[in-house]
Scaffold this motif. Sequence first.
Motif, PDB file in Angstrom:
ATOM      1  N   ARG A 276       0.766  -1.164   0.105  1.00  0.00           N
ATOM      2  CA  ARG A 276      -0.179  -0.020   0.073  1.00  0.00           C
ATOM      3  C   ARG A 276       0.742   1.163  -0.062  1.00  0.00           C
ATOM      4  N   GLU A 277       0.278   2.304  -0.318  1.00  0.00           N
ATOM      5  CA  GLU A 277       1.097   3.505  -0.515  1.00  0.00           C
ATOM      6  C   GLU A 277       1.592   3.930   1.073  1.00  0.00           C
ATOM      7  N   GLU A 278       2.758   4.441   1.197  1.00  0.00           N
ATOM      8  CA  GLU A 278       3.063   4.748   2.657  1.00  0.00           C
ATOM      9  C   GLU A 278       4.110   6.074   2.497  1.00  0.00           C
ATOM     10  N   LEU A 279       4.043   6.963   3.226  1.00  0.00           N
ATOM     11  CA  LEU A 279       5.191   7.969   3.428  1.00  0.00           C
ATOM     12  C   LEU A 279       6.318   7.379   4.390  1.00  0.00           C
ATOM     13  N   VAL A 280       7.384   7.405   3.846  1.00  0.00           N
ATOM     14  CA  VAL A 280       8.426   6.508   4.455  1.00  0.00           C
ATOM     15  C   VAL A 280       9.600   7.598   4.936  1.00  0.00           C
ATOM     16  N   LEU A 281       9.925   7.601   6.077  1.00  0.00           N
ATOM     17  CA  LEU A 281      11.278   8.172   6.229  1.00  0.00           C
ATOM     18  C   LEU A 281      12.437   6.997   6.228  1.00  0.00           C
ATOM     19  N   VAL A 282      13.377   6.927   5.144  1.00  0.00           N
ATOM     20  CA  VAL A 282      14.498   6.014   5.313  1.00  0.00           C
ATOM     21  C   VAL A 282      15.402   6.486   6.306  1.00  0.00           C
ATOM     22  N   VAL A 283      15.884   5.587   7.248  1.00  0.00           N
ATOM     23  CA  VAL A 283      16.777   6.031   8.342  1.00  0.00           C
ATOM     24  C   VAL A 283      18.146   5.007   8.014  1.00  0.00           C
ATOM     25  N   ASP A 284      19.057   5.519   7.305  1.00  0.00           N
ATOM     26  CA  ASP A 284      20.347   4.737   6.958  1.00  0.00           C
ATOM     27  C   ASP A 284      21.551   5.237   7.733  1.00  0.00           C
ATOM     28  N   ILE A 285      21.744   4.630   8.806  1.00  0.00           N
ATOM     29  CA  ILE A 285      22.987   4.690   9.811  1.00  0.00           C
ATOM     30  C   ILE A 285      24.247   3.777   9.267  1.00  0.00           C
ATOM     31  N   GLY A 286      24.992   4.165   8.663  1.00  0.00           N
ATOM     32  CA  GLY A 286      25.967   3.521   8.006  1.00  0.00           C
ATOM     33  C   GLY A 286      27.138   3.702   9.049  1.00  0.00           C
ATOM     34  N   GLY A 287      28.308   3.110   8.320  1.00  0.00           N
ATOM     35  CA  GLY A 287      29.645   3.390   8.992  1.00  0.00           C
ATOM     36  C   GLY A 287      30.067   4.599   9.368  1.00  0.00           C
ATOM     37  N   GLY A 288      29.834   5.537   8.000  1.00  0.00           N
ATOM     38  CA  GLY A 288      30.369   6.807   8.197  1.00  0.00           C
ATOM     39  C   GLY A 288      29.500   8.070   8.265  1.00  0.00           C
ATOM     40  N   THR A 289      28.436   7.843   8.046  1.00  0.00           N
ATOM     41  CA  THR A 289      27.370   8.929   7.737  1.00  0.00           C
ATOM     42  C   THR A 289      25.831   8.317   8.076  1.00  0.00           C
ATOM     43  N   SER A 290      25.030   9.176   8.490  1.00  0.00           N
ATOM     44  CA  SER A 290      23.534   8.978   8.825  1.00  0.00           C
ATOM     45  C   SER A 290      22.626   9.766   7.671  1.00  0.00           C
ATOM     46  N   ASP A 291      21.953   9.190   6.884  1.00  0.00           N
ATOM     47  CA  ASP A 291      21.387   9.634   5.780  1.00  0.00           C
ATOM     48  C   ASP A 291      19.801   9.516   6.096  1.00  0.00           C
ATOM     49  N   PHE A 292      18.914  10.413   5.631  1.00  0.00           N
ATOM     50  CA  PHE A 292      17.420  10.255   5.541  1.00  0.00           C
ATOM     51  C   PHE A 292      16.931  10.756   4.368  1.00  0.00           C
ATOM     52  N   SER A 293      16.087   9.934   3.937  1.00  0.00           N
ATOM     53  CA  SER A 293      15.110  10.281   2.678  1.00  0.00           C
ATOM     54  C   SER A 293      13.572  10.219   3.134  1.00  0.00           C
ATOM     55  N   LEU A 294      12.818  11.313   2.712  1.00  0.00           N
ATOM     56  CA  LEU A 294      11.491  10.975   3.000  1.00  0.00           C
ATOM     57  C   LEU A 294      10.902  10.880   1.706  1.00  0.00           C
ATOM     58  N   ILE A 295      10.037   9.772   1.480  1.00  0.00           N
ATOM     59  CA  ILE A 295      10.012   9.357   0.084  1.00  0.00           C
ATOM     60  C   ILE A 295       8.620   8.701   0.204  1.00  0.00           C
ATOM     61  N   ARG A 296       7.626   9.188  -0.731  1.00  0.00           N
ATOM     62  CA  ARG A 296       6.245   8.534  -0.975  1.00  0.00           C
ATOM     63  C   ARG A 296       6.463   7.340  -1.745  1.00  0.00           C
ATOM     64  N   LEU A 297       6.081   6.070  -1.294  1.00  0.00           N
ATOM     65  CA  LEU A 297       6.275   4.746  -2.006  1.00  0.00           C
ATOM     66  C   LEU A 297       4.787   4.178  -2.134  1.00  0.00           C
ATOM     67  N   SER A 298       4.717   3.297  -3.265  1.00  0.00           N
ATOM     68  CA  SER A 298       3.556   2.492  -3.342  1.00  0.00           C
ATOM     69  C   SER A 298       3.871   1.511  -4.482  1.00  0.00           C
ATOM     70  N   PRO A 299       2.894   0.641  -4.666  1.00  0.00           N
ATOM     71  CA  PRO A 299       3.106  -0.485  -5.565  1.00  0.00           C
ATOM     72  C   PRO A 299       3.226  -0.046  -6.840  1.00  0.00           C
TER      73      PRO A 299
END
Length: 416
Positions: free
Chosen positions: A173-196
């Motif tokens: 289903r459609e979702e408003l998603v905050l991707v929380v990517d905490i890697g070895g060197g950086t913390s990155d965020f993307s707010l993106i609308r996803l759906s099938p």
Amino acid sequence: MNHACGIDFGTSNSTAAIYTDAGARLLALEDGKVTLPSAVFFNVEDDTLAFGRAALGEYLEGYEGRLMRAMKSLLGSNLIDAGTEVGGRTLAFRDLIGRFIGEVKARAQQQAGHNFDAVVLGRPVRFVDDNDAADAQAETTLAQIAGDLGFKHVSFQFEPIAAAHDYEERIEREELVLVVDIGGGTSDFSLIRLSPDRRGKDDRSADLLASCGVHIGGTDFDKRLSLACVMPELGLGAQLKRGAAFPSSVFFHLATWHTINFAYTRKMRQTLHALAPDVTDMTRFDRLFHVINQQSAHHLAMRVEDTKIALSDTESVAMALSEIDEALVRDVSRQTFADAIADEITRVGAAAMQTLNQAGVAVADVDTLFFTGGASAVPALRAAMAALFPAARAVEGDAYGSVGAGLAVVARQRYG
């Protein structure tokens, strides 16, 4: 035949993936595993380079040489054109990064059964904080390295957006998603609308609402834990006879993955020898020289990293520091770790909120927090995110594979 691939050159681990009829496929890069630790060991005895787990193994077995980790952190810095001295010669950091990514490419091609001439490389939202020129130079450097390795087509995608593409492959289903990517060197965020319905579209610019990042990651958590619990055992915080504090630069080098080798230089040894008459705590000073002379700081860094990981599952860890003293053990609690990284967690949380502010979106509108990256399991980080987004559900991605798999999706879209 798929001529394009995605490569996630990570601070701690790297992956490569292709897109097949069955979807994104991560390729085995070492011993059947899809991750290749981002490590290079120059073996002086055999005059060879080893990569990944093999590199760590040769170092731990005691071969004479030099270990490099967290090389990605050098991109965008003035150190990229410098190098490290091994066996009387200098190995340039730019060349070492090229050798490592070239090894990823070669192994990926072997697994895929054909060569690649196009690649989508992952990149953090910010290689370098508050310096647009250095950030752009980091991407340029990485593009030049990829071109030199034979890729005719090179493009980039923000790592959290790549992870979002991977997540979108399985949502219903459609979702408003905050991707929380905490890697070895950086913390990155993307707010993106996803759906099938959206996942088949090439142009997703209208769905990407904002991206933000900060140059803080798992290796920074390692550094802060080391400075809090390990480096004091070597003299950090000690006073000299003249009343001044013992210079801290050597301890910061020893606690930071990509600068450990700087503590082994002749210049550093000379600086420490000059301080000897002014030292008040010879026990810890001797320990410091022992670690430097034995070049065992990477062993200590690995123990710190293991302790960090273990504290995600347990409240306290007995960290053995035999490289300093056979009998030395430090009990490290989860709270001690949280206190050590409190400032970093605050900055990571601020970057998450800045992402929403850029998009003009309220906290309550976020449906999902999609966690990926090896450091995303740190309890203090998860507690902070839960406090900031109390109504959002937490979804676990593949800590080490979501970005690489998402890059393969993007490579399919761009290059067919």
